[in-house]
Write a protein that holds these residues in place. Structure first.
Motif, PDB file in Angstrom:
ATOM      1  N   GLY A   1      -1.862  -0.726  -4.206  1.00 12.95           N
ATOM      2  CA  GLY A   1      -3.035   0.078  -3.878  1.00 12.95           C
ATOM      3  C   GLY A   1      -2.609   1.404  -3.295  1.00 12.95           C
TER       4      GLY A   1
ATOM      5  N   MET B   1      -3.867  -0.202   8.791  1.00 15.24           N
ATOM      6  CA  MET B   1      -3.440  -0.937   7.597  1.00 15.24           C
ATOM      7  C   MET B   1      -2.568  -2.120   7.979  1.00 15.24           C
ATOM      8  SD  MET B   1      -4.757   0.526   5.009  1.00 15.24           S
ATOM      9  CE  MET B   1      -4.193  -0.751   3.982  1.00 15.24           C
TER      10      MET B   1
ATOM     11  N   VAL C   1      -8.169  -3.978   1.302  1.00 14.88           N
ATOM     12  CA  VAL C   1      -7.098  -4.981   1.338  1.00 14.88           C
ATOM     13  C   VAL C   1      -7.563  -6.261   0.656  1.00 14.88           C
ATOM     14  CG1 VAL C   1      -5.753  -6.463   2.871  1.00 14.88           C
ATOM     15  CG2 VAL C   1      -5.962  -4.045   3.372  1.00 14.88           C
TER      16      VAL C   1
ATOM     17  N   ILE D   1       0.839  -1.204   0.000  1.00 15.51           N
ATOM     18  CA  ILE D   1       0.000   0.000   0.000  1.00 15.51           C
ATOM     19  C   ILE D   1       0.872   1.250   0.000  1.00 15.51           C
ATOM     20  CG2 ILE D   1      -1.760   1.276   1.282  1.00 15.51           C
ATOM     21  CD1 ILE D   1      -2.894  -1.300   0.411  1.00 15.51           C
TER      22      ILE D   1
ATOM     23  N   ALA E   1       3.692  -0.479  -5.736  1.00 18.10           N
ATOM     24  CA  ALA E   1       2.491  -0.458  -4.910  1.00 18.10           C
ATOM     25  C   ALA E   1       1.324  -1.119  -5.632  1.00 18.10           C
ATOM     26  CB  ALA E   1       2.141   0.981  -4.558  1.00 18.10           C
TER      27      ALA E   1
ATOM     28  N   ILE F   1      -3.805   4.477  -0.760  1.00 17.78           N
ATOM     29  CA  ILE F   1      -4.755   5.052   0.191  1.00 17.78           C
ATOM     30  C   ILE F   1      -4.589   6.556   0.078  1.00 17.78           C
ATOM     31  CG2 ILE F   1      -5.325   5.338   2.623  1.00 17.78           C
ATOM     32  CD1 ILE F   1      -5.964   2.602   1.865  1.00 17.78           C
TER      33      ILE F   1
ATOM     34  N   ALA G   1      -1.459  -5.482   5.807  1.00 17.66           N
ATOM     35  CA  ALA G   1      -0.890  -4.830   4.622  1.00 17.66           C
ATOM     36  C   ALA G   1       0.487  -4.291   4.954  1.00 17.66           C
ATOM     37  CB  ALA G   1      -1.786  -3.689   4.176  1.00 17.66           C
TER      38      ALA G   1
END
Lengths: 410, 237
Positions: free
Chosen positions: A350, A279, A403, A261, A348, A352, A284
């Motif tokens: 994802g 997280m 996630v 992430i 990465a 946030i 993650a």
């Protein structure tokens, strides 16, 4: 403020900070050498230790620390992330202002933190509207020097920004009565550069395939730089990096890789590590961030061509204003391309997108970041929150789904 | 701080070139002229950065200035735009004098040639003094208007040596522009094109040295990457 209330606030500030520190070190893998950095934060936020340093407070990443050292003061980043302070600040700044401003105003109003009391003055860059307006508010508590920043990164505006830096130097000199020293400026450039080199290695370790350190720990280490001297910080960061490199070499590759992430958006400041903690609690791995209190704090180096005062100020303006990817600037391509590059480097899976309630500049750029992430085929989750722990469960549910989504996409 | 290995190498080249030109210059004038023309055709203005004795003289002046911590002066954008045609005017003047009048006007402005010629008049000393003064305050000031350089610069675009940039990875930290002796703005501003070789570029590689981002700026020769920028993570002494 009443003595008893103040005592209670003090207790709460200590408690919240100690809680964050405990969570940083409670996970099974505490790297060797992390203790020094948590101690720096503990000294400042839990023990309220007094020292005999004189500080010049600064906000944002656009006030050069080098310049403050050149006057023989120590810089202190005043941008706060404390929920208790934000609560108090709620009465001073408008409800819709961002919690960073609230917390900062809160800390000034409360007068519990000795380091805030030790500030000789504060330099406030005119970046977002909140910062612009809080200059007047904060001048009740200490002398404030506003630093105008041109919001356009063109060549003409660079000259203006350079002039502003020269003017800032004169203002500090006038306000404090101290003379500016070129020798000290060069020394501080070198020591900050050494600290940046260690920070760069740390960023590298965090974005490696199997990071030996958690994202929140790295954020705390970088954040502690604001309350420490660069020499001592760099020295301990070196030990930390050496330990982490050893650990990384000895680590077995994970059978099931953690979702990677990247945190983008508003700053995450100690002790407000709600988002990274959540997280990491969900399994993650934070592999990097572009926030101004961690990922960008020590990223770009100052590269002077010559060591005359003017030459260094040019390099400082270039580093602190031109390379800054704060969304308050008119041009968005710098931020987007550096984000693209960081997403590529950190691999990465994802993003946030953290938005502090009231931080509109970051919110404005969300759609552009979404478009970019769409191109790169990386999902983005916008999380709007503040420093309080009240919405932790709601945020957790959303993060959990995110996630899961990342794991499904593999 | 950054280590300046490439610059150290370049200064060595310039020093050797000066020694060679001083001792052999008079005897092998034709060979040197041919070499100069050949290098211009193949490498553009590389000669300016690595061989030119006047360039070396200016570098020495700049090194002295930097040692003394004397700031350089920066010309505003407006003045720069006025000065832009000057180099072409000088080139035309130079070409007409050489081709039609058999004169070598450069002799009088170039400090290195003036020093080496026997007759030193007051007029010459004043001009040399002014040029030296400007070059002391502004890095490679003469090179920006040097007619020979302008001529060589015409071949920069087709030269086999190219400065390349990876625009997306650039953080716009301006380190390259700040150290560029020729004030080439496109190196900092360009994001889309990969070949950023400018006709003013003297291939001093200072931008590549200064760039803190991995492989953002690079120098390729015959399509092969020779030098590329990197974050210098050596401990500062």
């Amino acid at each position: 403020m009443e003595e008893r209330t103040l005592e209670r606030y003090k207790r709460n500030i200590s408690r919240v900070s100690a809680g964050s520190l405990k969570q940083l070190t409670s996970t099974g893998n505490v790297p060797k050498g992390l203790e020094y950095f948590t101690n720096v934060l503990k000294r400042t936020f839990v023990d309220f230790e007094k020292d005999d340093n004189e500080y010049i407070g600064s906000y944002c990443v656009m006030v050069p620390d080098e310049m403050i050292y050149a006057f023989g003061y120590r810089p202190l980043r005043l941008c706060a992330g404390h929920s208790v302070a934000a609560m108090i600040g709620d009465e001073i700044v408008p409800r819709d202002a961002c919690p960073v401003l609230k917390a900062t105003a809160g800390f000034h109003a409360m007068r519990v933190m000795p380091i805030y009391q030790q500030c000789r003055l504060a330099v406030l860059p005119m970046t977002c509207d909140g910062k612009r307006k809080s200059a007047a508010l904060l001048s009740q508590y200490l002398p404030v020097i506003p630093l105008p920043i041109e919001m356009d990164k063109s060549e003409e505006r660079f000259a203006q920004n350079l002039q502003n830096m020269h003017a800032l130097m004169k203002s500090i000199s006038k306000e404090t009565g101290r003379r500016f020293s070129n020798r000290k400026l060069i020394e501080s450039c070198k020591s900050i550069n050494a600290a940046q080199q260690e920070a760069y290695k740390l960023y590298g370790l965090l974005s490696s395939d199997n990071p030996p350190v958690t994202g929140s720990q790295v954020m705390a280490v970088l954040n502690s730089y604001c309350y420490d001297t660069p020499e001592s910080w760099a020295q301990h960061a070196k030990i930390l990096n050496a330990g982490l490199s050893q650990k990384a070499a000895a680590m077995q590759p994970l059978k099931r890789k953690k979702p990677r992430i990247f945190i983008a958006g508003s700053p995450i400041t100690f002790p407000n590590y709600k988002l990274p903690f959540l997280m990491e609690g969900l399994g993650a791995q934070i592999v990097g961030d572009e926030t101004c209190m961690a990922g960008r704090l020590l990223y770009d180096p100052v590269v002077p061509d010559e060591y005359s005062t003017d030459g260094i100020l040019r390099a400082l303006t270039a580093r602190y204003v031109c390379a800054c990817t704060c969304p308050v600037f008119e041009q968005t391509d710098d931020r987007l391309s550096s984000l693209t590059e960081k997403l590529r480097q950190t691999k990465a899976e994802g993003v946030i997108y953290h938005i502090l309630r009231g931080c509109t500049p970051y919110d404005f750029e969300l759609s552009m970041v979404e478009q970019l992430a769409d191109k790169l085929d990386i999902p983005v989750l916008r999380v709007e929150t503040d420093f309080s722990a009240e919405d932790a469960e709601q945020v957790k549910i959303r993060l959990e789904a995110f996630v899961e989504l990342i794991e499904q996409r593999r | 701080m950054k280590q300046r290995k490439i610059t150290a190498f370049r200064i060595m080249c310039l020093l050797i070139a000066v020694v060679v030109l001083v001792f052999l210059g008079s005897g092998y004038r034709i060979i040197i002229l041919l070499l100069s023309i050949f290098s211009a055709l193949v490498f553009g203005r590389l000669w300016c950065g690595y061989v030119c004795p006047l360039g070396f003289y200016q570098e020495l002046l700049s090194m002295l200035r930097k040692k003394l911590h004397i700031p350089t002066f920066h010309v505003s954008l407006k003045v720069k735009s006025y000065l832009r045609p000057l180099k072409w005017i000088i080139l035309v003047y130079f070409l007409t004098s050489v081709l039609f009048f058999g004169l070598r006007p450069v002799m009088y402005i170039r400090p290195d040639l003036s020093f080496s010629s026997a007759d030193m008049s007051i007029y010459k000393i004043i001009i040399v003094g002014i040029v030296t003064g400007i070059c002391f305050l502004k890095e490679r000031a003469f090179c920006k208007y040097c007619p020979l350089g302008t001529l060589r610069g015409l071949f920069n675009k087709i030269s086999f040596g190219k400065i390349e940039k990876d625009g997306t990875a650039c953080t716009h930290c301006r380190a390259c522009l700040e150290c560029c002796p020729m004030d080439i703005r496109s190196i900092y501003e360009e994001r889309n094109k990969s070949d950023i070789t400018h006709s003013d570029c003297i291939y001093c590689m200072k931008c590549i040295e200064a760039c803190p981002e991995q492989d953002v700026l690079s120098f390729t020769l015959f399509g092969k990457k020779i030098l590329s920028s990197k974050r210098n993570i050596k401990q500062v002494k």
